[in-house]
Scaffold this motif. Structure first.
Motif, PDB file in Angstrom:
ATOM      1  N   VAL A   1       0.852  -1.194   0.000  1.00 15.55           N
ATOM      2  CA  VAL A   1       0.000   0.000   0.000  1.00 15.55           C
ATOM      3  C   VAL A   1       0.883   1.238   0.000  1.00 15.55           C
ATOM      4  O   VAL A   1       1.917   1.287   0.664  1.00 15.55           O
ATOM      5  CB  VAL A   1      -0.957   0.037   1.216  1.00 15.55           C
ATOM      6  CG1 VAL A   1      -2.037  -1.005   1.065  1.00 15.55           C
ATOM      7  CG2 VAL A   1      -0.215  -0.150   2.532  1.00 15.55           C
TER       8      VAL A   1
ATOM      9  N   MET B   1       0.156   5.487   0.149  1.00  7.67           N
ATOM     10  CA  MET B   1      -1.020   6.320   0.421  1.00  7.67           C
ATOM     11  C   MET B   1      -0.661   7.795   0.604  1.00  7.67           C
ATOM     12  O   MET B   1       0.375   8.132   1.178  1.00  7.67           O
ATOM     13  CB  MET B   1      -1.764   5.846   1.671  1.00  7.67           C
ATOM     14  CG  MET B   1      -0.896   5.489   2.838  1.00  7.67           C
ATOM     15  SD  MET B   1      -0.307   3.772   2.700  1.00  7.67           S
ATOM     16  CE  MET B   1       0.822   3.661   4.089  1.00  7.67           C
TER      17      MET B   1
ATOM     18  N   THR C   1      -6.495  -6.600   5.239  1.00 10.07           N
ATOM     19  CA  THR C   1      -7.105  -5.922   4.105  1.00 10.07           C
ATOM     20  C   THR C   1      -6.250  -4.733   3.689  1.00 10.07           C
ATOM     21  O   THR C   1      -5.374  -4.264   4.440  1.00 10.07           O
ATOM     22  CB  THR C   1      -8.511  -5.411   4.449  1.00 10.07           C
ATOM     23  OG1 THR C   1      -8.401  -4.372   5.437  1.00 10.07           O
ATOM     24  CG2 THR C   1      -9.399  -6.536   4.967  1.00 10.07           C
ATOM     25  N   ILE C   2      -6.514  -4.219   2.493  1.00 10.61           N
ATOM     26  CA  ILE C   2      -5.812  -3.026   2.028  1.00 10.61           C
ATOM     27  C   ILE C   2      -6.073  -1.858   2.979  1.00 10.61           C
ATOM     28  O   ILE C   2      -5.147  -1.124   3.364  1.00 10.61           O
ATOM     29  CB  ILE C   2      -6.260  -2.682   0.597  1.00 10.61           C
ATOM     30  CG1 ILE C   2      -5.764  -3.749  -0.385  1.00 10.61           C
ATOM     31  CG2 ILE C   2      -5.758  -1.297   0.188  1.00 10.61           C
ATOM     32  CD1 ILE C   2      -6.346  -3.618  -1.778  1.00 10.61           C
ATOM     33  N   GLU C   3      -7.330  -1.692   3.372  1.00 11.28           N
ATOM     34  CA  GLU C   3      -7.681  -0.571   4.258  1.00 11.28           C
ATOM     35  C   GLU C   3      -6.968  -0.674   5.597  1.00 11.28           C
ATOM     36  O   GLU C   3      -6.454   0.334   6.122  1.00 11.28           O
ATOM     37  CB  GLU C   3      -9.195  -0.536   4.468  1.00 11.28           C
ATOM     38  CG  GLU C   3     -10.002  -0.201   3.223  1.00 11.28           C
ATOM     39  CD  GLU C   3     -10.248  -1.418   2.333  1.00 11.28           C
ATOM     40  OE1 GLU C   3     -10.905  -1.257   1.290  1.00 11.28           O
ATOM     41  OE2 GLU C   3      -9.763  -2.545   2.662  1.00 11.28           O
TER      42      GLU C   3
ATOM     43  N   ALA D   1      -9.524   5.111   0.583  1.00 16.47           N
ATOM     44  CA  ALA D   1     -10.118   4.879  -0.741  1.00 16.47           C
ATOM     45  C   ALA D   1      -9.031   4.516  -1.746  1.00 16.47           C
ATOM     46  O   ALA D   1      -7.914   5.049  -1.698  1.00 16.47           O
ATOM     47  CB  ALA D   1     -10.877   6.117  -1.216  1.00 16.47           C
ATOM     48  N   TYR D   2      -9.377   3.619  -2.664  1.00 15.81           N
ATOM     49  CA  TYR D   2      -8.439   3.188  -3.706  1.00 15.81           C
ATOM     50  C   TYR D   2      -8.318   4.259  -4.777  1.00 15.81           C
ATOM     51  O   TYR D   2      -9.297   4.891  -5.176  1.00 15.81           O
ATOM     52  CB  TYR D   2      -8.950   1.882  -4.314  1.00 15.81           C
ATOM     53  CG  TYR D   2      -8.194   1.428  -5.533  1.00 15.81           C
ATOM     54  CD1 TYR D   2      -6.944   0.822  -5.418  1.00 15.81           C
ATOM     55  CD2 TYR D   2      -8.737   1.599  -6.801  1.00 15.81           C
ATOM     56  CE1 TYR D   2      -6.251   0.395  -6.551  1.00 15.81           C
ATOM     57  CE2 TYR D   2      -8.057   1.181  -7.934  1.00 15.81           C
ATOM     58  CZ  TYR D   2      -6.813   0.580  -7.807  1.00 15.81           C
ATOM     59  OH  TYR D   2      -6.124   0.164  -8.931  1.00 15.81           O
ATOM     60  N   TYR D   3      -7.095   4.462  -5.284  1.00 18.74           N
ATOM     61  CA  TYR D   3      -6.858   5.435  -6.353  1.00 18.74           C
ATOM     62  C   TYR D   3      -6.407   4.754  -7.644  1.00 18.74           C
ATOM     63  O   TYR D   3      -7.031   4.869  -8.682  1.00 18.74           O
ATOM     64  CB  TYR D   3      -5.820   6.467  -5.896  1.00 18.74           C
ATOM     65  CG  TYR D   3      -5.304   7.337  -7.021  1.00 18.74           C
ATOM     66  CD1 TYR D   3      -6.153   8.239  -7.670  1.00 18.74           C
ATOM     67  CD2 TYR D   3      -3.975   7.257  -7.438  1.00 18.74           C
ATOM     68  CE1 TYR D   3      -5.686   9.025  -8.718  1.00 18.74           C
ATOM     69  CE2 TYR D   3      -3.499   8.049  -8.479  1.00 18.74           C
ATOM     70  CZ  TYR D   3      -4.357   8.932  -9.116  1.00 18.74           C
ATOM     71  OH  TYR D   3      -3.893   9.714 -10.150  1.00 18.74           O
ATOM     72  N   HIS D   4      -5.315   4.024  -7.601  1.00 20.16           N
ATOM     73  CA  HIS D   4      -4.730   3.441  -8.803  1.00 20.16           C
ATOM     74  C   HIS D   4      -3.686   2.423  -8.350  1.00 20.16           C
ATOM     75  O   HIS D   4      -3.194   2.500  -7.215  1.00 20.16           O
ATOM     76  CB  HIS D   4      -4.061   4.539  -9.651  1.00 20.16           C
ATOM     77  CG  HIS D   4      -3.879   4.201 -11.098  1.00 20.16           C
ATOM     78  ND1 HIS D   4      -2.973   3.258 -11.536  1.00 20.16           N
ATOM     79  CD2 HIS D   4      -4.483   4.686 -12.222  1.00 20.16           C
ATOM     80  CE1 HIS D   4      -3.025   3.181 -12.860  1.00 20.16           C
ATOM     81  NE2 HIS D   4      -3.944   4.036 -13.297  1.00 20.16           N
ATOM     82  N   ALA D   5      -3.335   1.488  -9.234  1.00 15.52           N
ATOM     83  CA  ALA D   5      -2.295   0.510  -8.914  1.00 15.52           C
ATOM     84  C   ALA D   5      -1.157   0.605  -9.919  1.00 15.52           C
ATOM     85  O   ALA D   5      -1.347   1.079 -11.053  1.00 15.52           O
ATOM     86  CB  ALA D   5      -2.864  -0.904  -8.892  1.00 15.52           C
TER      87      ALA D   5
ATOM     88  N   ILE E   1      -0.324  -0.423  -4.458  1.00 15.09           N
ATOM     89  CA  ILE E   1      -1.763  -0.153  -4.411  1.00 15.09           C
ATOM     90  C   ILE E   1      -1.947   1.268  -3.878  1.00 15.09           C
ATOM     91  O   ILE E   1      -1.837   1.528  -2.680  1.00 15.09           O
ATOM     92  CB  ILE E   1      -2.481  -1.168  -3.518  1.00 15.09           C
ATOM     93  CG1 ILE E   1      -2.186  -2.596  -4.012  1.00 15.09           C
ATOM     94  CG2 ILE E   1      -3.984  -0.913  -3.500  1.00 15.09           C
ATOM     95  CD1 ILE E   1      -2.585  -3.674  -3.033  1.00 15.09           C
TER      96      ILE E   1
ATOM     97  N   CYS F   1      -3.556   4.561  -2.606  1.00 13.29           N
ATOM     98  CA  CYS F   1      -4.758   4.906  -1.845  1.00 13.29           C
ATOM     99  C   CYS F   1      -4.678   6.343  -1.353  1.00 13.29           C
ATOM    100  O   CYS F   1      -3.598   6.942  -1.277  1.00 13.29           O
ATOM    101  CB  CYS F   1      -4.920   3.983  -0.636  1.00 13.29           C
ATOM    102  SG  CYS F   1      -5.158   2.241  -1.031  1.00 13.29           S
TER     103      CYS F   1
END
Length: 312
Positions: free
Chosen positions: A179, A181, A214-216, A235-239, A250, A252
């Motif tokens: 992740v 962020m 989890t990602i969060e 919140a997810y943005y792009h990978a 990932i 976020c």
């Protein structure tokens, strides 16, 4: 406004895949051997974090013919990457002694991949394929023995698997989820720097996703561990695939509910809050304090740029 012609905001490097992976061909040994002899076949030759680049006049190229790759000393085994416009592409490794020999030549060099990208030596639309080559070749170099019984394993399925002849275990390349962020609070964002960063560079916080997480949860945990800040609204943005050696970044965004920073010095050299003006000037390499943002190839740049481009 932050813009970039090579990597437009929202399109980091390594993230576009203009090739057909043609997975149905991976177990067809006869076709793979025939494709190696195809006149338009090309290979990317990887050594650790470097890539062989042929100095072809004013247009250097990393897409070598297989004969060129072998003449330069590349290992004979190939990894089938896929087809581009019907033309086969492969990845190959090269031993250190062959790279040392090439140091005496002026027509080819083993160039650091990061440096080659920042210098604009490689076309942006080839980077995802190069990332495939680098990750797969590195995986084979690091996983020559069966993790189940310890016997030497063998490359199979066009380089997308290793098989143990002793216990019959099949091994597949892995991608490690990470992740990364951008944490914001109103008109400020949280950035950190690590000791290995170039002087003045700051970037988004990042960390590996742990088992059964989890990602969060990974975003919340990493931000708190590294900077002591609590976040919510992840919140997810792009990978972005990241071939160092084989990760999936990932991207976020998250909202900070606390602002006091407590830096974990084992993870970061420092962390601090920056406003939008700071972010824009850092990405443009115009900050009066000498602060720099990440390079446009990295998803961290795009996380920061999309925030800096938003008013209010």
């Amino acid at each position: 406004m932050i813009t970039n012609t090579t990597f437009p905001v929202g399109s980091p490097g390594f993230s576009t895949h203009p090739i057909d992976r043609a997975a149905h061909l991976r177990d067809d040994t006869d076709k793979l051997l025939a494709m190696e002899e195809h006149r338009d076949a090309r290979a990317y030759v990887v050594h650790r974090d470097s890539l062989l680049i042929k100095k072809n006049g004013e247009r250097p190229t990393a897409a070598l013919t297989l004969k060129e790759a072998r003449d330069y000393g590349a290992n004979p085994g190939t990894v089938f990457l896929g087809l581009r416009d019907g033309k086969p592409l492969f990845g190959m490794g090269i031993p250190a002694n062959a790279v040392e020999t090439l140091m005496t030549r002026s027509d080819v060099a083993a160039s650091d991949l990061r440096g080659a990208i920042t210098q604009g030596l490689l076309p942006a639309d080839e980077l995802s394929t190069i990332a495939m080559a680098k990750s797969l070749v590195t995986w084979h170099q690091r996983n020559g023995f069966c993790a189940n019984c310890g016997q030497r394993s063998a490359m199979s399925s066009g380089g997308w698997r290793r098989d143990c002849p002793n216990c019959k275990t099949q091994h597949f390349p892995r991608t490690d989820p990470v992740v990364i962020m951008l944490v914001t609070n109103g008109e400020k964002c949280l950035l950190g720097r690590q000791s290995q960063f170039p002087t003045g560079m700051w970037s988004c916080l990042a960390g590996f996703v742990e088992i059964a997480e989890t990602i969060e949860d990974a975003v919340r945990r990493e931000v708190h561990e590294e900077a002591g800040v609590r976040v919510t609204d992840v919140a997810y943005y792009h990978a972005q695939p990241w071939p160092y050696p084989s990760s999936l970044m990932i991207g976020c965004i998250a909202h900070a509910t606390t602002t006091d920073i407590v830096v974990d010095k084992t993870e970061l050299e420092d962390a601090r809050w920056f406003d939008r003006t700071d972010a824009e000037l850092m990405l443009k390499r115009e900050h009066p304090g000498g602060f720099l943002g990440p390079h446009p190839v990295a998803i961290a740049y795009h996380l920061l740029a999309q925030w800096a481009n938003k008013a209010g």
